[in-house]
Scaffold this active site. Structure first.
Site, short mmCIF file in Angstrom:
data_model
loop_
_atom_site.label_atom_id
_atom_site.label_comp_id
_atom_site.label_asym_id
_atom_site.label_seq_id
_atom_site.Cartn_x
_atom_site.Cartn_y
_atom_site.Cartn_z
N SER A 141 20.83 13.35 -49.72
CA SER A 141 19.73 14.31 -49.76
C SER A 141 19.58 14.90 -51.16
CB SER A 141 19.99 15.47 -48.81
OG SER A 141 20.28 15.02 -47.53
N HIS A 163 16.01 7.99 -48.18
CA HIS A 163 16.30 9.30 -47.61
C HIS A 163 15.49 9.51 -46.33
CE1 HIS A 163 16.14 13.94 -48.06
NE2 HIS A 163 17.13 13.57 -47.29
N GLU A 188 11.93 9.00 -48.08
CA GLU A 188 11.81 9.04 -49.55
C GLU A 188 12.59 7.86 -50.12
OE1 GLU A 188 11.51 13.54 -51.28
OE2 GLU A 188 13.39 13.00 -50.33
N ASN A 227 13.44 17.85 -50.44
CA ASN A 227 14.47 18.88 -50.41
C ASN A 227 14.25 19.94 -51.47
OD1 ASN A 227 15.92 18.42 -48.16
ND2 ASN A 227 17.38 17.06 -49.14
N1 LIG Z 1 21.93 16.23 -41.52
C1 LIG Z 1 20.71 16.05 -41.99
O1 LIG Z 1 19.76 16.65 -41.51
C2 LIG Z 1 20.46 15.06 -43.11
C3 LIG Z 1 19.14 14.65 -43.35
C4 LIG Z 1 18.89 13.71 -44.35
C5 LIG Z 1 19.94 13.20 -45.10
N2 LIG Z 1 21.21 13.63 -44.86
C6 LIG Z 1 22.28 13.03 -45.66
O2 LIG Z 1 22.90 12.02 -44.88
C7 LIG Z 1 24.29 11.96 -45.19
C8 LIG Z 1 25.10 12.19 -43.94
O3 LIG Z 1 24.79 13.47 -43.39
P1 LIG Z 1 25.10 13.79 -41.84
O4 LIG Z 1 24.50 15.11 -41.56
O5 LIG Z 1 24.74 12.61 -41.02
O6 LIG Z 1 26.70 13.96 -41.91
P2 LIG Z 1 27.78 13.87 -40.75
O7 LIG Z 1 28.87 14.80 -41.15
O8 LIG Z 1 27.16 14.03 -39.40
O9 LIG Z 1 28.30 12.35 -40.85
C9 LIG Z 1 29.00 11.84 -41.95
C10 LIG Z 1 29.93 10.73 -41.46
O10 LIG Z 1 30.53 10.12 -42.60
C11 LIG Z 1 31.77 9.63 -42.15
N3 LIG Z 1 32.62 9.28 -43.29
C12 LIG Z 1 33.17 10.13 -44.20
N4 LIG Z 1 33.92 9.43 -45.07
C13 LIG Z 1 33.82 8.10 -44.74
C14 LIG Z 1 34.36 6.90 -45.27
N5 LIG Z 1 35.15 6.90 -46.34
N6 LIG Z 1 34.06 5.74 -44.65
C15 LIG Z 1 33.27 5.73 -43.57
N7 LIG Z 1 32.71 6.85 -43.02
C16 LIG Z 1 33.00 8.02 -43.60
C17 LIG Z 1 32.32 10.78 -41.32
O11 LIG Z 1 33.38 10.37 -40.48
C18 LIG Z 1 31.07 11.23 -40.56
O12 LIG Z 1 30.99 10.60 -39.28
C19 LIG Z 1 24.53 12.98 -46.30
O13 LIG Z 1 24.42 12.34 -47.54
C20 LIG Z 1 23.40 13.98 -46.09
O14 LIG Z 1 23.07 14.67 -47.26
C21 LIG Z 1 21.50 14.52 -43.87
#
Ligand SMILES: NC(=O)c1ccc[n+]([C@@H]2O[C@H](COP(=O)([O-])OP(=O)(O)OC[C@H]3O[C@@H](n4cnc5c(N)ncnc54)[C@H](O)[C@@H]3O)[C@@H](O)[C@H]2O)c1
Length: 284
Positions: free
Chosen positions: A111, A132, A144, A182
């Site tokens: 993000s 994104h 995005e 964002n």
């Molecule tokens: N939550 C949102 O609304 C949102 C929206 C758009 C983008 N994002 C982006 O998406 C990404 C994930 O966010 P999220 O909210 O889904 O996070 P989340 O915490 O729900 O999930 C992240 C996952 O990554 C896994 N992980 C961590 N280290 C790892 C590794 N070395 N190998 C494999 N898996 C690993 C974790 O176990 C976890 O299940 C981030 O970059 C965030 O900025 C989030």
């Protein structure tokens, strides 16, 4: 959260998907959410948005593996959606590059982090891209596409084509902190937090303003709870790190909530004690 949503979108559009996570439990809950979550396949089936055949096919086309190498081996596109942490994403990009076919696009769902930095340690940087997705990816129409300085035109075009194929609209942004959505959305959240901190208005009234005054489907605090407060904090911290601009110093209240285990909507973040509205109750 995002990985499973993105996996579901691709599966519903006829693609074979491999999900991987270092946490086995995340893979299990991911598959369960894809089937039975509020925007899952079964919910779409009962609303008549998918036929029983389409639902069955979508669920059957998602496999999981705890081994990243196995999951990437035959991929045309790998989308990384791990925690918002630069070093972690850099390492994952390296591991993906050595496991995936050399023709595969390597994308990050980041993000706020710089695609240029995330892809710094891989050798074929022309195929690295930001993709994104927005939460919940099953419903939101926008993706995005982030073009880093080394991303090729062909990769941007292929990425944009894939986004259209899965029923979404791509917009292309340069690799600047916060990209487009964002930078705008988090600016609103930071201002909402200042209004709350300065006691200009209540949590409810700030949310109500944006819903009734601007027709936003959720107020800024409701949206933060929906996104996840730990994710929100990481995103703001990373914008601050990238820009060194004091406007992105994370709100004290957000940090306090995350430290105390208030990570947002417990229906979406299983370990969470609640979000802004629950925290407000205990503070009274
Ligand atoms: N939550 C949102 O609304 C949102 C929206 C758009 C983008 N994002 C982006 O998406 C990404 C994930 O966010 P999220 O909210 O889904 O996070 P989340 O915490 O729900 O999930 C992240 C996952 O990554 C896994 N992980 C961590 N280290 C790892 C590794 N070395 N190998 C494999 N898996 C690993 C974790 O176990 C976890 O299940 C981030 O970059 C965030 O900025 C989030």
């Amino acid at each position: 959260m995002m990985g499973r949503q993105i996996a579901q979108v691709f599966a519903q559009h006829g693609h074979e998907v491999e999900g991987t996570d270092e946490d086995q439990q995340a893979l299990k809950t991911g598959i369960d959410e894809i089937a039975n979550g509020p925007y899952g396949v079964n919910a779409s089936l009962s609303k008549g948005k998918l036929t029983p055949e389409q639902a069955g096919r979508a669920l059957a086309s998602i496999k999981t593996s705890s081994k990243l190498d196995d999951a990437c081996r035959n991929s045309d596109l790998v989308i990384e959606a791990a925690f918002e942490d630069l070093q972690l994403k850099q390492n994952l990009f390296q591991r993906i590059e050595s496991a995936a076919p050399s023709s595969a696009i390597i994308a990050s769902n980041t993000s706020t982090l710089s695609l240029d930095k995330i892809s710094q340690k891989i050798s074929k940087r022309d195929r690295a891209l930001g993709m994104h997705f927005f939460n919940p990816a099953q419903l939101t129409k926008l993706v995005e596409i982030i073009r880093g300085p080394a991303t090729s035109n062909e990769t941007v075009e292929r990425g944009s084509r894939i986004v259209r194929e899965i029923g979404k609209t791509p917009v292309v942004a340069q690799d600047e902190p916060g990209f487009i959505a964002n930078r705008l959305g988090l600016t609103l959240y930071m201002e909402a937090s200042k209004l709350l901190e300065d006691r200009v208005a209540s949590l409810q009234d700030i949310d109500t303003c944006m819903k009734l005054g601007y027709n936003h489907p959720m107020g800024p605090f409701e949206l933060a709870d929906f996104v996840g407060l730990d994710t929100r904090l990481r995103n703001i911290e990373s914008l601050y790190k990238a820009t060194n601009d004091s406007k992105w110093i994370p709100p004290k209240l957000l940090r306090e909530m995350v430290q105390q285990g208030y990570l947002g909507d417990p229906a979406r973040k299983k370990a969470s004690k609640g979000g802004y509205y629950e925290f407000q109750q205990i503070k009274r």
